[in-house]
Scaffold this motif. Structure first.
Motif, PDB file in Angstrom:
ATOM      1  N   ALA A  33      -6.865   4.652   7.276  1.00 17.79           N
ATOM      2  CA  ALA A  33      -6.537   3.617   6.294  1.00 17.79           C
ATOM      3  C   ALA A  33      -7.716   3.354   5.363  1.00 17.79           C
ATOM      4  N   GLN A  34      -8.911   3.274   5.937  1.00 14.17           N
ATOM      5  CA  GLN A  34     -10.098   3.000   5.129  1.00 14.17           C
ATOM      6  C   GLN A  34     -10.415   4.159   4.188  1.00 14.17           C
ATOM      7  N   VAL A  35     -10.310   5.379   4.699  1.00 18.23           N
ATOM      8  CA  VAL A  35     -10.620   6.547   3.872  1.00 18.23           C
ATOM      9  C   VAL A  35      -9.602   6.695   2.744  1.00 18.23           C
ATOM     10  N   LEU A  36      -8.329   6.442   3.038  1.00 19.52           N
ATOM     11  CA  LEU A  36      -7.311   6.503   1.989  1.00 19.52           C
ATOM     12  C   LEU A  36      -7.601   5.486   0.889  1.00 19.52           C
ATOM     13  N   ALA A  37      -7.937   4.265   1.285  1.00 18.81           N
ATOM     14  CA  ALA A  37      -8.265   3.241   0.290  1.00 18.81           C
ATOM     15  C   ALA A  37      -9.508   3.632  -0.497  1.00 18.81           C
ATOM     16  N   ASN A  38     -10.496   4.197   0.198  1.00 17.25           N
ATOM     17  CA  ASN A  38     -11.716   4.634  -0.488  1.00 17.25           C
ATOM     18  C   ASN A  38     -11.434   5.726  -1.511  1.00 17.25           C
ATOM     19  N   SER A  39     -10.402   6.524  -1.253  1.00 19.66           N
ATOM     20  CA  SER A  39     -10.046   7.590  -2.189  1.00 19.66           C
ATOM     21  C   SER A  39      -9.134   7.084  -3.302  1.00 19.66           C
ATOM     22  N   PRO A  82      -2.162   0.448   3.435  1.00 18.78           N
ATOM     23  CA  PRO A  82      -1.562  -0.614   4.252  1.00 18.78           C
ATOM     24  C   PRO A  82      -0.614  -0.095   5.337  1.00 18.78           C
ATOM     25  N   ARG A  83       0.067   1.013   5.053  1.00 21.02           N
ATOM     26  CA  ARG A  83       0.964   1.582   6.069  1.00 21.02           C
ATOM     27  C   ARG A  83       0.165   2.048   7.279  1.00 21.02           C
ATOM     28  N   TRP A  84      -1.000   2.644   7.013  1.00 22.34           N
ATOM     29  CA  TRP A  84      -1.835   3.100   8.118  1.00 22.34           C
ATOM     30  C   TRP A  84      -2.431   1.924   8.878  1.00 22.34           C
ATOM     31  N   TRP A  85      -2.712   0.823   8.185  1.00 26.95           N
ATOM     32  CA  TRP A  85      -3.190  -0.369   8.893  1.00 26.95           C
ATOM     33  C   TRP A  85      -2.100  -0.895   9.829  1.00 26.95           C
ATOM     34  N   ARG A  86      -0.861  -0.898   9.367  1.00 23.39           N
ATOM     35  CA  ARG A  86       0.236  -1.355  10.238  1.00 23.39           C
ATOM     36  C   ARG A  86       0.349  -0.463  11.472  1.00 23.39           C
ATOM     37  N   THR A  87       0.245   0.847  11.250  1.00 23.71           N
ATOM     38  CA  THR A  87       0.311   1.775  12.383  1.00 23.71           C
ATOM     39  C   THR A  87      -0.870   1.566  13.324  1.00 23.71           C
ATOM     40  N   GLY A 101      -9.844  -7.122  12.910  1.00 22.31           N
ATOM     41  CA  GLY A 101     -11.024  -7.537  12.159  1.00 22.31           C
ATOM     42  C   GLY A 101     -11.291  -6.628  10.977  1.00 22.31           C
ATOM     43  N   ARG A 102     -11.250  -5.323  11.211  1.00 22.84           N
ATOM     44  CA  ARG A 102     -11.463  -4.366  10.114  1.00 22.84           C
ATOM     45  C   ARG A 102     -10.379  -4.490   9.057  1.00 22.84           C
ATOM     46  N   ASP A 103      -9.145  -4.664   9.512  1.00 21.66           N
ATOM     47  CA  ASP A 103      -8.023  -4.800   8.588  1.00 21.66           C
ATOM     48  C   ASP A 103      -8.230  -6.007   7.669  1.00 21.66           C
ATOM     49  N   ALA A 104      -8.609  -7.132   8.255  1.00 23.22           N
ATOM     50  CA  ALA A 104      -8.829  -8.343   7.459  1.00 23.22           C
ATOM     51  C   ALA A 104      -9.979  -8.157   6.474  1.00 23.22           C
ATOM     52  N   MET A 105     -11.048  -7.531   6.944  1.00 27.23           N
ATOM     53  CA  MET A 105     -12.217  -7.315   6.092  1.00 27.23           C
ATOM     54  C   MET A 105     -11.876  -6.412   4.912  1.00 27.23           C
ATOM     55  N   ARG A 106     -11.107  -5.372   5.187  1.00 21.09           N
ATOM     56  CA  ARG A 106     -10.772  -4.421   4.133  1.00 21.09           C
ATOM     57  C   ARG A 106      -9.777  -4.982   3.125  1.00 21.09           C
TER      58      ARG A 106
END
Length: 416
Positions: A182-188, A195-200, A219-224
């Motif tokens: 999720a983080q890498v996708l957002a970074n790209s 968000p779909r990967w965060w739900r998963t 925690g990571r989800d909220a921060m991101r």
């Protein structure tokens, strides 16, 4: 034809060169070159280098051939002989070309790995730790195909019946990998898929039964959410939930408190943000030394991470004096190779300088920091902080040359 053979053929034809002429140029039999182009044979390192030099491909064809040889070697070995060294050497070759080779290259990586042996939970945990260290230094274009390949293999393995304990361990690994994806996708720049990967990641963390993984993911989800244009009230609720279920004195609790403090600060909820900072400082003091030493990992919690949260909160609360006070501390513990993290700290400093009244100095500092970062490190978590610096500039100063040029630079960066 393989990705590599198609590239060889396309480059040769684009130069109007026959196979015979290519053979003469590199002193190699043209009939064997025909087998290489048709995908029936893989070029040796020497042949690949000669073709690379002739076509000026800057090592691209050599890396493609290297990845193909590694894939064939890995595929042909007995599964008992495929250890972690095999995986790392293959990924090292393959991920260097997967991003530029497109979906074909990524699919080749996935297929080879999907035919591999079943890895034990401990091996998967080691793989996740490796990604945790790579995250802060590797470009998204490098991380994405590698994590995709491992998720494909793990997705296949996790559906194979096994004992309950092993299943829970694999779910923990899957939750961590999904969160990293999720983080890498957002970074790209893909803010739709992230968000779909965060739900998963949350669902898989819940399936693992591990409170620590559940807290870390939330925690990571909220921060991101701060950088992914998602609902901040939702992020605050997620961070609050993570704090409530976290265990005292753990890195996961530190992550949850930092997320809560940062989101509350962004929402200008000063009492809640400051209270979370105080609790975070207490947790930081109680963390094990090995966790504090993990400066370059997503799974550690060094002191510089806590001071970054302080810097973030004070900046968004408009407390420039305290923000400038902790900026040096946030930077001091960061190794020089963590250029992206250091850039984030410096951009926060730039915002505080603007808030403190030195508008031109702050804008120029942000400009130099962003321009000085390698292009692949100017991801959204960095450019968003640069935009925050610009937004801190009073309206009457936004028409001045320094601010106007900075805005133009940011617009080019975010539309490139």
């Amino acid at each position: 034809m393989t990705v590599r053979s198609r590239r060889y053929c396309a480059l040769r034809l684009s130069r109007g060169m026959s196979l015979r002429e290519l053979g003469r140029q590199i002193t190699y039999d043209y009939s064997h070159l025909s087998r290489i182009e048709s995908g029936k044979s893989v070029p040796s390192a020497g042949v690949a280098e000669k073709v690379d030099d002739l076509f000026g491909a800057e090592g691209y064809l050599t890396r493609l051939a290297s990845a193909e040889r590694a894939a064939l070697e890995l595929h042909s070995r007995n599964s008992e002989e495929r250890d972690d060294v095999d995986r790392r050497s293959f990924l090292g070759a393959a991920t260097g070309v997967a991003a530029s080779a497109g979906l074909d290259g990524l699919e080749n990586v996935r297929r080879v790995l999907a035919d591999g042996h079943m890895r034990g939970p401990e091996e998967w945990e080691s793989i996740v730790r490796d990604y945790g260290h790579l995250y802060h230094v590797a470009a998204p274009s490098v991380m994405l195909p590698a994590i995709s390949a491992d998720l494909a293999l793990l997705g296949k393995q996790i559906n194979v019946p096994c004992d309950a304990n092993a299943q829970r361990q694999l779910s923990r690994t899957a939750a961590h990998l999904c969160a990293l994806m999720a983080q890498v996708l957002a970074n790209s720049g893909d803010l739709v898929a992230a968000p779909r990967w965060w739900r998963t990641a949350r669902q898989t963390a819940d399936a693992s039964g591990s409170k620590q993984v559940q807290v870390w993911v939330r925690g990571r989800d909220a921060m991101r959410a701060l950088y992914e244009r998602r609902s901040l009230p939702d992020a605050l609720r997620s961070a609050r939930e993570a704090v409530q279920i976290s265990l005292p004195g753990t890195v996961e609790r530190a992550c949850a408190l930092a997320a809560y403090a940062e989101v509350a600060g962004r929402l200008h909820l000063q009492p809640q943000a400051v209270s979370a900072l105080h609790q975070l400082a207490d947790v930081q003091a109680a963390l094990p030394r090995d966790v504090v030493r993990e400066e370059a990992s997503q799974f550690g919690w060094p002191e510089s991470r806590t001071t970054f949260t302080e810097l973030y909160v004070y900046t968004f609360l408009g407390d420039a004096k305290n923000a400038l006070r902790v900026a040096d501390a946030a930077l001091a513990g960061l190794p020089p190779e963590l250029t992206r993290r250091r850039g984030q700290v410096e951009l926060q400093r730039a915002t505080a300088i603007v808030q403190d009244g030195s508008v031109d100095e702050g804008v120029q500092h942000a400009f130099s920091v962003l321009a000085g970062l390698p292009k692949e490190q100017r991801i959204n978590v960095v450019t968003d902080l640069a935009w925050d610096t610009y937004r801190a500039v009073p309206a009457v100063d936004q028409i001045k040359p320094a601010a106007r040029e900075f805005r133009q630079f940011l617009q080019m960066e975010t539309t490139a």
